[in-house]
Design a protein around this motif. Sequence first.
Motif, PDB file in Angstrom:
ATOM      1  N   SER A   1       0.717   4.011  -2.978  1.00  0.00           N
ATOM      2  CA  SER A   1       0.361   5.402  -2.706  1.00  0.00           C
ATOM      3  C   SER A   1       1.446   6.353  -3.213  1.00  0.00           C
ATOM      4  CB  SER A   1       0.098   5.614  -1.221  1.00  0.00           C
ATOM      5  OG  SER A   1       1.277   5.403  -0.482  1.00  0.00           O
ATOM      6  N   THR A   2       2.711   5.935  -3.156  1.00  0.00           N
ATOM      7  CA  THR A   2       3.783   6.762  -3.698  1.00  0.00           C
ATOM      8  C   THR A   2       3.639   6.924  -5.198  1.00  0.00           C
ATOM      9  OG1 THR A   2       5.274   6.029  -1.972  1.00  0.00           O
ATOM     10  CG2 THR A   2       6.277   7.002  -3.904  1.00  0.00           C
TER      11      THR A   2
ATOM     12  N   ALA B   1       0.828  -1.211   0.000  1.00  0.00           N
ATOM     13  CA  ALA B   1       0.000   0.000   0.000  1.00  0.00           C
ATOM     14  C   ALA B   1       0.860   1.257   0.000  1.00  0.00           C
ATOM     15  CB  ALA B   1      -0.931  -0.006   1.211  1.00  0.00           C
ATOM     16  N   GLY B   2       1.972   1.229   0.732  1.00  0.00           N
ATOM     17  CA  GLY B   2       2.880   2.378   0.726  1.00  0.00           C
ATOM     18  C   GLY B   2       3.488   2.618  -0.638  1.00  0.00           C
TER      19      GLY B   2
ATOM     20  N   ARG C   1       6.640   8.683   2.135  1.00  0.00           N
ATOM     21  CA  ARG C   1       5.853   7.443   2.205  1.00  0.00           C
ATOM     22  C   ARG C   1       6.589   6.347   2.960  1.00  0.00           C
ATOM     23  NH1 ARG C   1       0.681   8.990   0.871  1.00  0.00           N
ATOM     24  NH2 ARG C   1       0.914  10.541  -0.747  1.00  0.00           N
TER      25      ARG C   1
ATOM     26  N   THR D   1       6.090   7.082   6.663  1.00  0.00           N
ATOM     27  CA  THR D   1       4.706   6.795   7.026  1.00  0.00           C
ATOM     28  C   THR D   1       4.473   5.290   7.115  1.00  0.00           C
ATOM     29  OG1 THR D   1       4.012   8.811   5.906  1.00  0.00           O
ATOM     30  CG2 THR D   1       2.304   7.197   6.384  1.00  0.00           C
ATOM     31  N   THR D   2       4.993   4.553   6.149  1.00  0.00           N
ATOM     32  CA  THR D   2       4.850   3.097   6.158  1.00  0.00           C
ATOM     33  C   THR D   2       5.595   2.493   7.338  1.00  0.00           C
ATOM     34  OG1 THR D   2       4.640   3.099   3.755  1.00  0.00           O
ATOM     35  CG2 THR D   2       5.184   1.003   4.798  1.00  0.00           C
TER      36      THR D   2
ATOM     37  N   ILE E   1       0.965   6.563  -7.048  1.00  0.00           N
ATOM     38  CA  ILE E   1      -0.247   7.322  -7.378  1.00  0.00           C
ATOM     39  C   ILE E   1      -0.020   8.812  -7.154  1.00  0.00           C
ATOM     40  CG2 ILE E   1      -2.620   7.758  -6.634  1.00  0.00           C
ATOM     41  CD1 ILE E   1      -2.861   4.710  -6.184  1.00  0.00           C
ATOM     42  N   ALA E   2       0.653   9.166  -6.065  1.00  0.00           N
ATOM     43  CA  ALA E   2       0.916  10.585  -5.791  1.00  0.00           C
ATOM     44  C   ALA E   2       1.826  11.198  -6.851  1.00  0.00           C
ATOM     45  CB  ALA E   2       1.537  10.741  -4.405  1.00  0.00           C
TER      46      ALA E   2
ATOM     47  N   HIS F   1       8.966  12.415  -2.132  1.00  0.00           N
ATOM     48  CA  HIS F   1       7.816  11.506  -2.091  1.00  0.00           C
ATOM     49  C   HIS F   1       8.186  10.171  -1.456  1.00  0.00           C
ATOM     50  CE1 HIS F   1       4.272  13.194  -3.916  1.00  0.00           C
ATOM     51  NE2 HIS F   1       4.987  13.743  -4.880  1.00  0.00           N
TER      52      HIS F   1
END
Length: 112
Positions: A29-30, A25-26, A64, A67-68, A32-33, A60
């Motif tokens: 999300s990177t 997921a991390g 991420r 956060t991950t 996609i951003a 980026h």
Amino acid sequence: MFALLGPNAYLGYPTPGVITMGVAAGAMSTSIAVCQDMTEGIINRFRTMNITRSSFMTGHVVDRALTTLVGLVLVVGVAVVLVLQHDLARNSGSSEVTQPPGLRRSRVTSVS
């Protein structure tokens, strides 16, 4: 933590799966951003500034990754607490694992 054997060996199974899903997921999300920033034109604005090309992507990825990492530390912490709770219940001779007071199920009695 992964040395649990016997009828309650399930406690070691979900942790690696949840860790793998968190890392996936991390990474998603990177990507996609970065894709959104490229389509919205922020990259073109950065090209006019005096910054290196890699600084945008590095920012980026570092964001991420941290956060991950925080999420994974929480997952591993919960897994360790569950394993230790199971070990304490097993060593004390109790037949069931005790739950924190907020998670205890209340008995519902039916009135006839």
